[in-house]
Write a protein that holds these residues in place. Structure first.
Motif, PDB file in Angstrom:
ATOM      1  N   THR A 111       0.730  -1.204  -0.021  1.00 31.65           N
ATOM      2  CA  THR A 111       0.009   0.116   0.113  1.00 31.65           C
ATOM      3  C   THR A 111       0.865   1.373   0.000  1.00 31.65           C
ATOM      4  O   THR A 111       0.663   2.215  -0.698  1.00 31.65           O
ATOM      5  N   ILE A 112       1.947   1.140   0.895  1.00 29.18           N
ATOM      6  CA  ILE A 112       2.729   2.590   0.821  1.00 29.18           C
ATOM      7  C   ILE A 112       3.464   2.483  -0.632  1.00 29.18           C
ATOM      8  O   ILE A 112       3.292   3.806  -1.019  1.00 29.18           O
ATOM      9  N   ILE A 117       3.812   5.772  -5.630  1.00 31.45           N
ATOM     10  CA  ILE A 117       4.022   5.661  -7.099  1.00 31.45           C
ATOM     11  C   ILE A 117       3.112   6.455  -7.612  1.00 31.45           C
ATOM     12  O   ILE A 117       3.090   7.266  -8.717  1.00 31.45           O
ATOM     13  N   ILE A 118       1.668   6.539  -7.061  1.00 31.48           N
ATOM     14  CA  ILE A 118       0.612   7.070  -7.688  1.00 31.48           C
ATOM     15  C   ILE A 118       0.700   8.707  -7.537  1.00 31.48           C
ATOM     16  O   ILE A 118       0.725   9.612  -7.976  1.00 31.48           O
ATOM     17  N   ALA A 119       1.030   9.028  -5.948  1.00 31.46           N
ATOM     18  CA  ALA A 119       0.802  10.276  -5.300  1.00 31.46           C
ATOM     19  C   ALA A 119       2.167  11.284  -6.072  1.00 31.46           C
ATOM     20  O   ALA A 119       1.939  12.260  -6.383  1.00 31.46           O
ATOM     21  N   PHE A 120       3.371  10.688  -6.335  1.00 27.98           N
ATOM     22  CA  PHE A 120       4.478  11.618  -6.671  1.00 27.98           C
ATOM     23  C   PHE A 120       4.311  12.245  -7.921  1.00 27.98           C
ATOM     24  O   PHE A 120       4.152  13.381  -8.116  1.00 27.98           O
ATOM     25  N   PRO A 121       4.071  11.234  -8.996  1.00 26.00           N
ATOM     26  CA  PRO A 121       3.947  11.906 -10.438  1.00 26.00           C
ATOM     27  C   PRO A 121       2.533  13.089 -10.484  1.00 26.00           C
ATOM     28  O   PRO A 121       2.631  14.035 -11.118  1.00 26.00           O
ATOM     29  N   ILE A 122       1.558  12.495  -9.725  1.00 26.21           N
ATOM     30  CA  ILE A 122       0.367  13.385  -9.934  1.00 26.21           C
ATOM     31  C   ILE A 122       0.680  14.752  -9.319  1.00 26.21           C
ATOM     32  O   ILE A 122       0.196  15.646  -9.606  1.00 26.21           O
ATOM     33  N   MET A 209      -1.809  12.772   0.354  1.00 21.82           N
ATOM     34  CA  MET A 209      -0.467  12.854  -0.024  1.00 21.82           C
ATOM     35  C   MET A 209      -0.339  13.994  -1.412  1.00 21.82           C
ATOM     36  O   MET A 209       0.706  14.494  -1.263  1.00 21.82           O
ATOM     37  N   ILE A 210      -1.141  13.776  -2.109  1.00 26.25           N
ATOM     38  CA  ILE A 210      -0.952  14.286  -3.533  1.00 26.25           C
ATOM     39  C   ILE A 210      -1.112  16.011  -3.149  1.00 26.25           C
ATOM     40  O   ILE A 210      -0.411  16.879  -3.503  1.00 26.25           O
TER      41      ILE A 210
END
Lengths: 332, 630
Positions: A111-112, A117-122, A209-210
């Protein structure tokens, strides 16, 4: 710095001792013990109670001794890996928890990683394209993820999975592998199932996080040193990665301390809804039935993770940020 | 003009920013040129559009900017080719190969323009990494060579240092190394010395001038300081409200200024040749009306007779800890204030001068009781009797607060953004329970009148005022309790030259009309010269020289004072700075001082020697006064 690390680890010991005392006190607070609720349960079912046997059990597990003494037995046992005995399951705590603990750690870890992976690029896209349609759209999706409670999402996904695919998405593996030793097929089954809880548990964390990454990056993007980097001729993307992103990582690292316990304890309700074989449901049940050694071990485990997480984030911060590493505090 | 001879030609450049409420036209039809190997100075106030022009040349304008016109760059490395920078795609490959490699830039704030997380070496050699294919070892060697060239005494060590381990001046040197490492044809220096002390400023200017000749590089120097311009520039371009009002060789501009704005600017700069009593001509003078405050005025004793504040042997040490990975901890003790003694007489203005870090702000904070001193005594002679400033508690401390007030350096952060002018000005009155709501309002209005602020602004918040207006509000706040002593800590260093004159004149008028006493702290000698009656010079926590202002600035004795005076750039072509006499190790480098001024590590070796007529110099006890005279 070495001294700092040693000092930090040394401080962990009294911290954990205090936490263990608190945990023990809280578990002892409700009147009665496991045997009282056991007797009540038996009576409710109309069965006779062998009070002599109960007394014997009480004696065997030391429940006739004063609480302070029992506390020291408990703590002493934990030090050499004996977490006590679960009355509910009639097994040592270690055997009850064992398998589930690894599954929980697996789910949390994936999950982390998923969140990052999702939050950083977005987050990076949102910050560099502030007030664009992309930013607004991603923000909307993120806020939806933040606003919908995890268990609700779990219920919705279960419903649609049933309607569309006719399958149940609960559990972490096919039921036939439960209690089986680890095998290639079992691992494959776990992998097939794991993505659903990961997505469900991860959504809320990803969304927040985003938001935070975006806010932190926006603060940094207009700083003078970014202009300096651009004036050197550095390409926009490499500028972003090397300077502002690196600067905004501090918040993210100091987050590790709270991320570990939050993901393990925060996923309980989702875990119950999805009937996952993780520790969350077990903790709740243990608290309900006053299965004190099981519940206490869980709480200690969470406390230990918190303390370790904070230690890791502090050390990582010192490693990554020379200002923290090299600048001694001045006294006034 | 033949465009091929110009390194940089800006033709008919207009820049506007689209914001809510209509576009702001920051630059209007500006044209200027930079000759190869020459220094062109772009002079103007903040907000005049000079920085925007420099950003346009680098192609680093914000997204919201709209640009028209042409910026032609003829690189001498490839003769005959001229490129229009404005035609290049934003952040594209073409402009990126120019940036850093052919056009370098130095920024104003050395504190914030370097990344705090990367070493100096990393940030400087990055330029080489972008623009050359050299191997890492060669890059490191070239970086170290460049760091040595800009004045790092140990380039190898500096390579691995982080910016926060360096002083402002050293950071600016690192910035210069970064801008020059690829030997650009054009260097844009945006206020390169504004944030620095005069002595450091002189060193940086000298360095820039040296490197500029050595590398035969052209420079576009953006500044508001005419003193800097006179000392460095070959050509001058004056910009006012986005329009270029005057341009030409430095001689013509300084000897025959044509445009009224330029004339005004020149008259607004305080300089050492002002006659006693002469006023600065502020470009926008503010009428001062203190009639309604006069009731508060006490009849002060005749000027210069009574001692208002007496400071004796004030000392304060700070301890900093520093530890490395292996846990070795070094404790360093800094004597921020070391045996400082001075008296302030009623109605006078005592100037306190020194470089940053010399302890002058620490002194002011001790006087305000924001810091606790280690030893020493401070006595304020109030009407009701003397107050021990350092020991006052309870009611005595409250009284003390009404007697000493402070005007701060930064007008932006010293006013609460969430309070209106009325609240800011009446808060001191409320704290000290003066009058009722109505009388407070009347007082606030009187204060606003006194500082020349229109009473319609009473319900506005600080953000709607300019820097100068905010500083005036800060002064009014300090005056609200009608104090005896006003401590002004660098009150004009954050302001433009034209506004600076306005604030200085206001402070002078208030002093005259209200009988105030000032402790005026500044690093700008010309400003202190304009304001002060007597001047104390501080170096490393000690007062090294104290004298009436005409003596101190014209016949300084102490080597530190002399290097400070020598480092002040005059806006006068006939009095250029003599870079050779500057002390390269910094003015506080004691090794360059005469033996009679050094303590050589001995305690208590130095004492203030009286040279007569109130002139004191810190020197060895055994020194003969005649030896001190040069």
């Amino acid at each position: 710095m070495l001294r700092y690390i040693i000092w930090r680890i040394a401080v962990m010991i009294p911290t954990l001792l205090i936490i263990s005392a608190l945990v023990f006190t809280i578990i002892e607070l409700p009147p009665g013990d496991y045997f009282d609720s056991y007797i009540a349960e038996l009576r409710a079912q109309g069965e006779s109670v062998d009070s002599e046997r109960i007394q014997l059990l009480r004696k065997e597990y030391g429940f006739d001794k004063p609480p302070v003494l029992r506390y020291f037995y408990w703590v002493g046992g934990m030090l050499h890996g004996d977490f006590g005995y679960s009355f509910e399951y009639d097994l040592p705590v270690r055997d009850v928890v064992g398998d589930r603990m690894w599954l929980t750690i697996l789910v949390s870890f994936v999950t982390i990683v998923f969140t990052w992976i999702i939050a950083f690029p977005i987050g990076m896209y949102s910050a560099t394209h502030q007030y664009s349609w992309g930013d607004y759209g991603l923000t909307l999706i993120g806020l939806l993820g933040l606003a919908i409670p995890n268990f609700m999402l779990a219920l919705i996904m279960m419903y649609f999975a049933n309607i569309w695919f006719g399958t149940s998405i609960g559990h972490l593996m096919d039921q036939k592998y439960l209690g089986e030793p680890m095998s290639w097929d079992k691992a494959k089954s776990v992998l097939e199932h794991i993505w659903i809880p990961v997505v469900i548990i991860g959504t809320g964390g990803t969304a927040s996080m985003i938001r935070r990454l975006r806010a932190n990056l926006l603060d940094e993007l207009h700083k003078q040193y970014v202009t300096t980097a651009r004036a050197k001729g550095l390409s926009p993307f490499r500028t972003l990665i090397k300077y502002p992103l690196r600067m905004s990582l501090n918040f993210f690292i100091s987050d590790i301390g709270s991320i570990l316990p939050a993901i393990i304890s925060g996923a309980e309700i989702t875990a119950i809804v999805l009937s996952l074989e993780t520790t969350g449901p077990m903790l709740i049940k243990a608290l309900q039935s006053q299965d004190m050694y099981l519940a206490g071990s869980f709480l200690m485990f969470l406390a230990f993770l918190t303390v370790i997480g904070v230690l890791i984030s502090d050390l990582a911060l010192a490693l990554l940020d020379p200002r923290i590493r090299l600048q001694g505090g001045s006294t006034k | 003009m033949d465009s091929s001879t110009d390194l940089l030609r800006i033709e008919d450049l207009s820049i506007s920013f689209a914001i809510i409420g209509g576009p702001i036209r920051a630059v209007r039809h500006a044209s200027l040129r930079v000759l190869p190997g020459k220094v062109t100075a772009l002079v103007g106030e903040s907000g005049s559009g000079k920085s925007v022009i420099s950003q346009a040349v680098m192609g680093i304008l914000p997204h919201t900017a709209h640009v028209h016109g042409r910026i032609l760059f003829s690189d001498p490395a490839t003769p005959g080719t001229t490129v229009d920078i404005l035609q290049m795609p934003r952040d594209g490959r073409e402009i990126r190969t120019l940036r850093g490699s052919r056009i370098g830039k130095i920024f104003q704030e050395p504190m914030t323009s370097l990344s705090p997380l990367h070493t100096i070496g990393n940030q400087v050699s990055e330029v080489l990494q972008i623009h050359t294919n050299e191997p890492a070892a060669k890059r490191k060697a070239r970086t170290e060579e460049m760091l040595g060239l800009v004045g790092f005494s140990n380039p190898r060590r500096a390579y691995d240092m982080y910016p926060f381990e360096l002083s402002g001046g050293m950071r600016q040197r690192a910035m210069i190394a970064m801008a020059l490492i690829c030997r650009p044809a054009l260097l844009i220096a945006d206020e390169p010395t504004t944030a620095l002390d005069v002595t450091i400023q002189a060193q940086i200017l000298q360095l820039l001038r040296e490197l500029q000749t050595k590398l035969n590089m052209a420079m576009l120097l953006i500044t508001h300081d005419l003193g800097v311009v006179a000392n460095v520039a070959d050509e001058v371009v004056v910009i006012y409200h986005g329009e270029i009002v005057e341009a030409g060789p430095v001689d013509a501009i300084f000897r025959h200024p044509g445009h009224p704005y330029l004339k005004g600017l020149m008259a607004a700069v305080p300089h050492f040749d002002l006659k006693p009593g002469q006023r600065l001509a502020a470009i926008r003078e503010v009428p001062v009306n203190v009639e309604n405050l006069l009731g508060k005025r006490k009849t002060p004793p005749p000027k210069g007779q009574d001692i208002l504040l007496s400071v004796k042997d004030l000392s304060k040490t700070f301890t900093t800890r520093k530890s490395d990975w292996l846990g070795k901890e070094q404790k360093t003790t800094v004597r921020a204030v070391d045996g400082v003694s001075f008296d302030i007489k009623c109605g006078e203005c005592l100037g306190l001068v020194g470089e940053s870090g010399c302890g002058k702000t620490t002194v002011s904070k001790i006087l305000m009781r924001a810091l606790t001193s280690d030893s020493g005594s401070v006595v304020l002679n109030d009407d009701a009797g003397p107050i021990d400033v350092l020991a006052a508690q309870g009611a005595a401390l409250r009284t003390l607060r009404t007697r000493i007030q402070m005007v701060f350096q930064d007008p932006v952060s010293s006013l609460s953004p969430r309070m209106t002018v009325q609240k800011i000005l009446s808060e001191p009155l409320e704290i000290h329970e003066r009058g009722n709501a109505r009388s407070r309002l009347a007082m606030v209005k009187n204060l606003m009148q006194a500082i020349g602020l229109d009473q319609h602004f009473i319900n506005r918040y600080p953000h709607s005022f300019s820097g100068g207006q905010r500083q005036r509000i800060g002064i009014a706040r300090a005056l609200a309790l009608s104090p005896d002593l006003l401590i002004c800590d660098e009150p004009v260093s954050a302001l433009d030259v034209s506004v600076q004159a306005q604030i200085l004149n206001l402070l002078k008028d208030l002093q005259k009309d209200l009988g105030l006493t000032y402790l005026f702290i500044s690093h700008n000698l010309a400003v202190v010269d304009y304001m002060a009656d007597r001047i104390a010079v501080m170096c490393r926590g000690r007062i090294v020289e104290l004298a009436p202002r005409e003596v101190l600035l014209r016949k300084p004795i102490h080597p530190y004072t002399r290097s400070l005076v020598a480092a002040v750039p005059f806006p006068d072509l006939d009095r250029r700075m003599d870079f050779k006499t500057l002390n390269l190790g910094g003015a506080a480098d004691t090794s360059a001082w005469g033996p009679q001024f050094r303590d050589d590590g001995e305690d208590n070796a130095l004492a203030p020697l009286d040279l007569g007529s109130g002139h004191f110099v810190l020197a060895r006890r055994t020194t003969d006064i005649r030896e001190l005279r040069p």
